[in-house]
Design an enzyme around this catalytic site. Sequence first.
Site, PDB file in Angstrom:
ATOM      1  N   GLN A 253       0.837  -1.166  -0.067  1.00  0.00           N
ATOM      2  CA  GLN A 253      -0.090   0.070   0.123  1.00  0.00           C
ATOM      3  C   GLN A 253       0.956   1.393  -0.025  1.00  0.00           C
ATOM      4  O   GLN A 253       1.408   1.523   1.061  1.00  0.00           O
ATOM      5  CB  GLN A 253      -0.718  -0.190   1.303  1.00  0.00           C
ATOM      6  CG  GLN A 253      -1.701   1.093   1.490  1.00  0.00           C
ATOM      7  CD  GLN A 253      -2.362   0.989   2.727  1.00  0.00           C
ATOM      8  OE1 GLN A 253      -2.240   0.620   3.630  1.00  0.00           O
ATOM      9  NE2 GLN A 253      -3.742   1.983   2.882  1.00  0.00           N
ATOM     10  N   GLY A 254       0.942   1.992  -1.092  1.00  0.00           N
ATOM     11  CA  GLY A 254       1.819   3.224  -1.389  1.00  0.00           C
ATOM     12  C   GLY A 254       0.966   4.494  -1.216  1.00  0.00           C
ATOM     13  O   GLY A 254       0.613   5.255  -1.957  1.00  0.00           O
TER      14      GLY A 254
ATOM     15  N   SER B  40       1.492   6.655   2.538  1.00  0.00           N
ATOM     16  CA  SER B  40       2.270   7.543   3.274  1.00  0.00           C
ATOM     17  C   SER B  40       3.340   8.094   2.520  1.00  0.00           C
ATOM     18  O   SER B  40       4.359   7.233   1.633  1.00  0.00           O
ATOM     19  CB  SER B  40       2.518   6.885   4.591  1.00  0.00           C
ATOM     20  OG  SER B  40       1.497   6.288   5.151  1.00  0.00           O
TER      21      SER B  40
ATOM     22  N   GLU C 244      -9.371  -1.010   6.039  1.00  0.00           N
ATOM     23  CA  GLU C 244      -8.062  -1.327   6.959  1.00  0.00           C
ATOM     24  C   GLU C 244      -8.612  -1.102   8.462  1.00  0.00           C
ATOM     25  O   GLU C 244      -8.125  -1.883   9.182  1.00  0.00           O
ATOM     26  CB  GLU C 244      -7.042  -0.310   6.696  1.00  0.00           C
ATOM     27  CG  GLU C 244      -5.702  -0.497   7.482  1.00  0.00           C
ATOM     28  CD  GLU C 244      -4.721   0.178   6.763  1.00  0.00           C
ATOM     29  OE1 GLU C 244      -4.907   1.320   6.108  1.00  0.00           O
ATOM     30  OE2 GLU C 244      -3.247  -0.043   7.159  1.00  0.00           O
TER      31      GLU C 244
HETATM   32  C1  LIG Z   1       3.377  -0.475  11.397  1.00  0.00           C
HETATM   33  C2  LIG Z   1       3.176   0.293  10.408  1.00  0.00           C
HETATM   34  C3  LIG Z   1       2.859  -0.098   9.212  1.00  0.00           C
HETATM   35  C4  LIG Z   1       2.667   0.965   8.133  1.00  0.00           C
HETATM   36  N1  LIG Z   1       2.196   0.499   6.874  1.00  0.00           N
HETATM   37  C5  LIG Z   1       1.997   1.294   5.924  1.00  0.00           C
HETATM   38  C6  LIG Z   1       1.926   0.891   4.556  1.00  0.00           C
HETATM   39  O1  LIG Z   1       1.981  -0.320   4.373  1.00  0.00           O
HETATM   40  N2  LIG Z   1       1.332   1.896   3.589  1.00  0.00           N
HETATM   41  C7  LIG Z   1       1.180   3.128   3.888  1.00  0.00           C
HETATM   42  O2  LIG Z   1       0.994   4.022   2.998  1.00  0.00           O
HETATM   43  N3  LIG Z   1       1.467   3.510   5.072  1.00  0.00           N
HETATM   44  C8  LIG Z   1       1.924   2.718   6.239  1.00  0.00           C
HETATM   45  N4  LIG Z   1       2.035   3.185   7.570  1.00  0.00           N
HETATM   46  C9  LIG Z   1       2.075   4.641   7.729  1.00  0.00           C
HETATM   47  C10 LIG Z   1       1.001   5.103   8.607  1.00  0.00           C
HETATM   48  O3  LIG Z   1      -0.109   5.215   7.732  1.00  0.00           O
HETATM   49  C11 LIG Z   1       1.403   6.574   9.043  1.00  0.00           C
HETATM   50  O4  LIG Z   1       2.455   6.426  10.028  1.00  0.00           O
HETATM   51  C12 LIG Z   1       0.121   7.313   9.651  1.00  0.00           C
HETATM   52  O5  LIG Z   1      -0.706   7.748   8.716  1.00  0.00           O
HETATM   53  C13 LIG Z   1       0.572   8.458  10.556  1.00  0.00           C
HETATM   54  O6  LIG Z   1       1.367   9.332   9.636  1.00  0.00           O
HETATM   55  P1  LIG Z   1       2.757   9.908  10.026  1.00  0.00           P
HETATM   56  O7  LIG Z   1       3.553   8.631  10.632  1.00  0.00           O
HETATM   57  O8  LIG Z   1       3.433  10.544   9.106  1.00  0.00           O
HETATM   58  O9  LIG Z   1       2.559  10.916  11.346  1.00  0.00           O
HETATM   59  P2  LIG Z   1       2.019  12.319  11.428  1.00  0.00           P
HETATM   60  O10 LIG Z   1       1.064  12.222  10.475  1.00  0.00           O
HETATM   61  O11 LIG Z   1       3.187  13.154  11.183  1.00  0.00           O
HETATM   62  O12 LIG Z   1       1.578  12.532  12.768  1.00  0.00           O
HETATM   63  C14 LIG Z   1       2.662  12.574  13.852  1.00  0.00           C
HETATM   64  C15 LIG Z   1       1.589  12.909  15.496  1.00  0.00           C
HETATM   65  O13 LIG Z   1       0.870  14.022  15.235  1.00  0.00           O
HETATM   66  C16 LIG Z   1      -0.419  13.843  15.557  1.00  0.00           C
HETATM   67  N5  LIG Z   1      -1.467  14.485  14.254  1.00  0.00           N
HETATM   68  C17 LIG Z   1      -1.155  14.612  13.248  1.00  0.00           C
HETATM   69  N6  LIG Z   1      -2.187  15.653  12.481  1.00  0.00           N
HETATM   70  C18 LIG Z   1      -3.041  15.519  13.417  1.00  0.00           C
HETATM   71  C19 LIG Z   1      -4.390  16.353  13.578  1.00  0.00           C
HETATM   72  N7  LIG Z   1      -4.962  16.856  12.543  1.00  0.00           N
HETATM   73  N8  LIG Z   1      -5.122  16.473  15.039  1.00  0.00           N
HETATM   74  C20 LIG Z   1      -4.468  15.849  16.090  1.00  0.00           C
HETATM   75  N9  LIG Z   1      -3.152  15.040  16.006  1.00  0.00           N
HETATM   76  C21 LIG Z   1      -2.565  15.125  14.780  1.00  0.00           C
HETATM   77  C22 LIG Z   1      -0.750  12.104  15.141  1.00  0.00           C
HETATM   78  O14 LIG Z   1      -1.865  11.729  15.512  1.00  0.00           O
HETATM   79  C23 LIG Z   1       0.763  11.545  15.477  1.00  0.00           C
HETATM   80  O15 LIG Z   1       0.802  11.482  16.942  1.00  0.00           O
HETATM   81  C24 LIG Z   1       2.376   2.303   8.533  1.00  0.00           C
HETATM   82  C25 LIG Z   1       2.799   2.619   9.700  1.00  0.00           C
HETATM   83  C26 LIG Z   1       3.075   1.918  10.931  1.00  0.00           C
HETATM   84  C27 LIG Z   1       3.610   2.456  12.199  1.00  0.00           C
END
Ligand SMILES: Cc1cc2nc3c(=O)[nH]c(=O)nc-3n(C[C@H](O)[C@H](O)[C@H](O)COP(=O)(O)OP(=O)(O)OC[C@H]3O[C@@H](n4cnc5c(N)ncnc54)[C@H](O)[C@@H]3O)c2cc1C
Length: 412
Positions: A128-129, A131, A246
Amino acid sequence: MDLTYPDEAEVFRKEVRAWLEANLPEGWIDGDVRLTGEERRRFNEEWTRKLHEGGWICATWPEEYGGRGLSTMESVVLNEEFHRAGASLRGDFFGDTLVGPTILQWGTEEQKKQFLPGILRGEIAWCQGFSEPDAGSDLASLKTKAELDGDEWVISGQKIWTTQAGWADYIFVLARTDPDASKHAGISYLLCPMKQEGITTRPIRQPDGSAEFFEVFFDGARCPEANVVGGVNNGWKVAMTTLGFERGSSATTSYRRFEKEWEEIVEVARANGRVQDARTRQGLARTWSKVQLMRINGLRSLSAVVQDRKDPGVAALGATNKMFWSEYHQEVMDLAMGICGMKGQLLTGDPALEESVPGYGPRKPSDDYPATVLQSSFFFSRSETLWGGTSQIQRNIVGERVLGLPKEPKPA
Ligand SMILES: Cc1cc2nc3c(=O)[nH]c(=O)nc-3n(C[C@H](O)[C@H](O)[C@H](O)COP(=O)(O)OP(=O)(O)OC[C@H]3O[C@@H](n4cnc5c(N)ncnc54)[C@H](O)[C@@H]3O)c2cc1C
């Protein structure tokens, strides 16, 4: 609440149970079978083939697309029986749970014919691409772009945290196809082959030594023009459908993984005497209550589906489910590590053996960081409030879409 299942569901239960007993290795259901890595690999291959022959992978799909058209109750019973037997019901998670149902809902007839059979046979590994380094919670900020060149899309940009990208055959990827459109418009949902020159993957190592997710670099990667799901520039809506799958859960079975793990934690507390400690007992009682809440909420969700109810209470149940189980799991794993005490820090996993981490399936401890099943589960629990939408984002959804509270202020 009447918890008896309809007669036809019980007839179907017998059919599933008989199939499992006939097809699983002897002793499997009683938990007497332990496999080495190689034995497990062979078993998995054979099992996927058997699942396909039995028609159990994606059995709720319509028959014309290779499913069995199971009803909600039948699918619940199917999940219950596979859980009871400790048998996997999956081909490839990203295929049969995420992109398959999305293609079924949004795809063209050609896409359905091209991709669904491979998903049903568990033959294609997907990833899944979505993030990107600067687009996680705020997914609509994504910058990866796709431009048409003849009858192909040419993709450039970077994805991150892409689970199983290192061995996937295809990626369902979100890319900007109209740079001039507003943030949520101008995004398309493409099905792109992974094994090509324009794509490089780089593993990200996890605390327990494994490396299941990757950075994915697109540098002129190509995919056919026809591989857009749901229409060009309509990718946001399609992606929301995938995220809904999901965050979804198997109503009456998802709590069982937690119940089993909770029982194992109690065993550790009994064995090392920590059960004598009143605060430990309180922690165990509190976490047990939460597992029971998951069980009861699962039954409430199932009743709502069967009765076709869509009131706000039902919507709230669906929207709170993911943050409830993921936050529960962190709480109980913190408790578990406390119960293990200093021993919780010793790495006593056996790299020669593959063991099943509840919710994640088989894994072999790495040679240089041989975590036990409990330790791996502890590490995984840290990620569960992030993937599929963080707890904070889930709370925003509950506030804004279920309770109708004012939208969170956006930066000026
Ligand atoms: C084990 C694992 C597997 C994954 N697998 C995939 C995958 O296969 N494909 C894929 O595309 N992605 C994948 N991901 C990515 C995942 O979808 C993202 O980590 C997630 O969407 C959060 O984005 P970020 O890590 O950029 O955090 P950020 O968006 O930068 O958030 C950082 C912090 O700020 C908080 N925050 C951000 N915006 C707000 C808001 N508006 N209000 C309140 N709080 C906020 C968040 O809750 C978090 O605590 C995976 C992640 C993990 C941990």
